[in-house]
Enzyme design. Structure first.
Site, PDB file in Angstrom:
ATOM      1  CE  LYS A 208      -9.493   2.194   6.960  1.00  0.00           C
ATOM      2  NZ  LYS A 208      -9.180   0.784   7.118  1.00  0.00           N
ATOM      3  CD  GLU A 214      -2.188   6.355  -6.625  1.00  0.00           C
ATOM      4  OE1 GLU A 214      -2.301   6.807  -5.452  1.00  0.00           O
ATOM      5  OE2 GLU A 214      -1.493   5.366  -6.902  1.00  0.00           O
ATOM      6  N   GLY A 268     -10.007  -1.450   3.316  1.00  0.00           N
ATOM      7  CA  GLY A 268     -10.441  -0.880   2.041  1.00  0.00           C
ATOM      8  C   GLY A 268     -11.149  -1.887   1.148  1.00  0.00           C
ATOM      9  NE  ARG A 269      -7.399  -7.095   1.404  1.00  0.00           N
ATOM     10  CZ  ARG A 269      -6.503  -6.411   2.124  1.00  0.00           C
ATOM     11  NH1 ARG A 269      -6.309  -5.123   1.892  1.00  0.00           N
ATOM     12  NH2 ARG A 269      -5.809  -6.995   3.076  1.00  0.00           N
ATOM     13  CD  GLU A 354      -4.660  -4.491  -1.254  1.00  0.00           C
ATOM     14  OE1 GLU A 354      -5.881  -4.338  -1.132  1.00  0.00           O
ATOM     15  OE2 GLU A 354      -3.894  -3.557  -1.558  1.00  0.00           O
ATOM     16  CG  HIS A 385     -15.650 -17.925 -28.324  1.00  0.00           C
ATOM     17  ND1 HIS A 385     -15.987 -18.678 -29.426  1.00  0.00           N
ATOM     18  CD2 HIS A 385     -16.698 -18.012 -27.471  1.00  0.00           C
ATOM     19  CE1 HIS A 385     -17.196 -19.166 -29.263  1.00  0.00           C
ATOM     20  NE2 HIS A 385     -17.656 -18.781 -28.078  1.00  0.00           N
ATOM     21  CE  LYS A 505       0.054   3.146  -1.156  1.00  0.00           C
ATOM     22  NZ  LYS A 505      -0.768   3.255   0.054  1.00  0.00           N
TER      23      LYS A 505
HETATM   24  C1  G6Q Z   1      -7.448  -2.071   0.330  1.00  0.00           C
HETATM   25  C2  G6Q Z   1      -6.221  -1.308   0.253  1.00  0.00           C
HETATM   26  C3  G6Q Z   1      -6.171  -0.286  -0.848  1.00  0.00           C
HETATM   27  C4  G6Q Z   1      -6.916   1.014  -0.540  1.00  0.00           C
HETATM   28  C5  G6Q Z   1      -6.485   2.075  -1.536  1.00  0.00           C
HETATM   29  C6  G6Q Z   1      -7.218   3.372  -1.338  1.00  0.00           C
HETATM   30  O1  G6Q Z   1      -7.694  -2.894   1.172  1.00  0.00           O
HETATM   31  O2  G6Q Z   1      -5.963  -0.753   1.494  1.00  0.00           O
HETATM   32  O3  G6Q Z   1      -6.636  -0.775  -2.072  1.00  0.00           O
HETATM   33  O4  G6Q Z   1      -8.283   0.807  -0.571  1.00  0.00           O
HETATM   34  O5  G6Q Z   1      -5.117   2.271  -1.441  1.00  0.00           O
HETATM   35  O6  G6Q Z   1      -7.010   3.869  -0.056  1.00  0.00           O
HETATM   36  P1  G6Q Z   1      -7.845   5.066   0.475  1.00  0.00           P
HETATM   37  O7  G6Q Z   1      -9.278   4.649   0.546  1.00  0.00           O
HETATM   38  O8  G6Q Z   1      -7.290   5.390   1.828  1.00  0.00           O
HETATM   39  O9  G6Q Z   1      -7.682   6.201  -0.507  1.00  0.00           O
END
Ligand code: G6Q
Length: 548
Positions: A208, A214, A268-269, A354, A385, A505
């Site tokens: 996003k 990462e 994001g989620r 989250e 199990h 971070k």
């Molecule tokens: C979700 C969070 C988080 C995000 C990641 C990746 O709601 O904001 O999990 O999706 O940190 O972020 P980017 O899509 O910006 O790389």
């Protein structure tokens, strides 16, 4: 919205008193005194049937929980969300995730712009791209069609795509390979690429913000892998991006024509049904993807228009509040009895924890009640199990959602009925248990009677659908999204932000150069962190032959 603080609401007080009365009542009793409980305490929406009768509730409990939902403004805030009010208070944004799955002929206006038209513009672009990969029309640098699609992303830009790909694998193109790289641990990328030919591989860089360390680190290494084999000019044919930041995508070397956009009003989620789902669309095809969106939309409409007493997400959300705040159960399990849903628990972990793992209210006050439970799970019957022992006889009660289907996508002999019988049996065993008399009656040895007693009174929801389709998956995810929203509204917290992930971070960014530095760095951390860094550097030196 000026609501009375949660603990002072009259419905909260009534629930506190009601809980005191109900806490010692066993599900055995609730069932024996209420013959049609198992038919009455059910609800159905968008192809999902919920049996919530094996919860520690009465009709009175539900009445009081609905009062609490009303008193907490659940219907008001729901309507505000669908109107585009800035319900994401701490980031001063609307959450319009529901607009991602609205039909083409509808509209949602935000700041004078019809976002549904924007969404369908991107869906058309995704469709064109997916078709060109699936038909073999899209060629890599050497003229070969693309066979391998690698999504690079993390968190919300990974968990949804992985979960949806695994869930809908039955509907996917089996001659294409899909992999998902999220961890900055180089093992993730190395293992994903080790048997692939760069000439047939395309990367979808999903981010996003397009600034996530990462993802950018992995994307950069993937770029070197492609360029090292096919040359600098090949990037355009082997990389596309999904992001809200066009400038950063271009800076990375991906042309705007190969970028798929989405917007700030999607968290994001909450984004697996946006362009972040590009890998899903390539895998299952545009038609199936649109079916998934239709399932999301059907559940949205159910949530938006159904009175709360028959509203599936409201019922599930309020039951979660009941257990978390009144019984004070710390954790909840989600157990899909479908192998294709093996990544659903991990996906829901992010969605729930989250979103609602917060200790500050929208007014900026410290909460004086618990918020999100800890969510986890594994597909059944595997969990039975292993850790189900604790769920049956441990000292912590863990409410479960058991998710199952009446039909298998891979019918084979009696497998599916054996699987499903376990769902019903687990729910039964957890609710009713086994008394000492029943153990005696089985002829058990006297000295292990106590070990064999199952107290029961452990709550479950059973969610049952006909078969796992893209549409049902959409409805299921939307159900949990809205259930999370209901809980967050009662708790008065912002379910759409995630400030808690920031500090780590920032600290990592300070530590990275201290690990990389050739010369001994001056460390001014706490004594634990500094000692760990020194020990790490020594061990790293000892292991120079590993090539680090
Ligand atoms: C979700 C969070 C988080 C995000 C990641 C990746 O709601 O904001 O999990 O999706 O940190 O972020 P980017 O899509 O910006 O790389």
């Amino acid at each position: 919205m000026p609501f009375t603080p949660l603990r002072q609401r009259s419905s909260w007080r009534a629930l506190t008193a009601h809980h005191r009365e109900l806490a010692s009542i066993h599900l055995r009793e609730l069932f024996s005194t209420d013959a049609n409980r198992g038919e009455r305490l059910t609800v159905e929406a968008a192809g999902l049937y919920l049996d919530y009768s094996k919860n520690r509730i009465t009709d009175e409990t539900m009445r009081l929980l609905f009062n609490l939902a009303n008193e907490s403004g659940v219907p008001v805030r729901r309507d505000q969300m669908f109107k585009g009010v800035h319900i994401n208070v701490s980031e001063n944004r609307a959450d319009l995730s529901f607009a991602l799955r609205m039909p083409k002929d509808s509209s949602v206006i935000l700041d004078g712009v019809d976002v549904v038209a924007q969404v369908h513009g991107v869906l058309d672009q995704m469709t064109k791209f997916s078709n060109s990969i699936r038909s073999g029309e899209w060629r890599g640098e050497t003229g070969l069609p693309i066979k391998n699609i690698i999504n690079i992303g993390i968190g919300g830009s990974d968990l949804g795509p992985v979960m949806a790909y695994e869930a809908l694998r039955h509907y996917s193109r089996r001659d294409l390979t899909f992999r998902f790289v999220s961890n900055v641990d180089s093992t993730d990328l190395a293992e994903a690429l080790r048997d692939l030919d760069p000439a047939e591989t395309l990367f979808i860089v999903s981010s996003k913000t397009f600034s996530t360390l990462e993802t950018l680190t992995n994307a950069q290494s993937a770029r070197e892998w492609i360029v090292g084999s096919l040359g600098e000019e090949s990037v355009a044919k082997h990389f596309v991006a999904v992001s809200t930041h066009e400038d950063r995508v271009r800076e990375f070397g991906i042309e705007s024509t190969n970028m798929f956009g989405f917007w700030d009003w999607v968290g994001g989620r909450y984004s697996m049904d946006s362009a972040i789902g590009l890998s899903t669309m390539v895998a299952i095809g545009p038609e199936n993807f649109m079916e998934m969106l239709a399932g999301f939309h059907e559940m949205d409409e159910h949530f938006r228009t159904t009175p709360i007493e028959r509203n599936l997400p409201v019922i599930m959300g309020m039951l979660a509040v009941w257990y978390r705040n009144f019984f004070e159960f710390p954790t909840a399990g989600v157990m899909p009895y479908d192998q294709y849903l093996k990544r659903l628990p991990a996906y829901l972990q992010q969605l729930t924890m989250e979103s609602n793992g917060k200790h500050v209210t929208n007014e900026g006050d410290r909460v004086d009640y618990d918020t999100s439970a800890i969510y986890w799970g594994e597909p059944g019957t595997n969990g039975q199990h292993s850790f189900y022992q604790l769920i049956h006889q441990g000292t912590t009660i863990i409410p479960l959602d058991l998710i199952c289907f009446a039909n298998s996508l891979n019918p084979l002999g009696e497998h599916h009925d054996i699987l499903s019988s376990n769902v019903f049996a687990q729910a039964q065993a957890l609710a009713f248990g086994k008394t000492a008399d029943e153990v005696h009656a089985d002829g058990s040895l006297e000295d292990i009677v106590a070990n064999r007693v199952m107290e029961g009174n452990r709550p479950t929801n059973v969610l049952l659908a006909e078969v796992l389709t893209p549409r049902i998956l959409g409805a299921l995810v939307a159900l949990y999204e809205h259930s999370v929203f209901v809980q967050g509204t009662v708790w008065g917290i912002d379910s759409f932000d995630q400030w808690g992930v920031e500090l780590g971070k920032i600290l990592a960014a300070k530590i990275t150069p201290e690990l990389l530095s050739e010369s001994e760095p001056t460390l001014d951390h706490d004594s634990s962190t500094s000692t760990l860094i020194r020990r790490y550097r020594t061990l790293k030196k000892n292991g120079e032959h590993y090539g680090n």
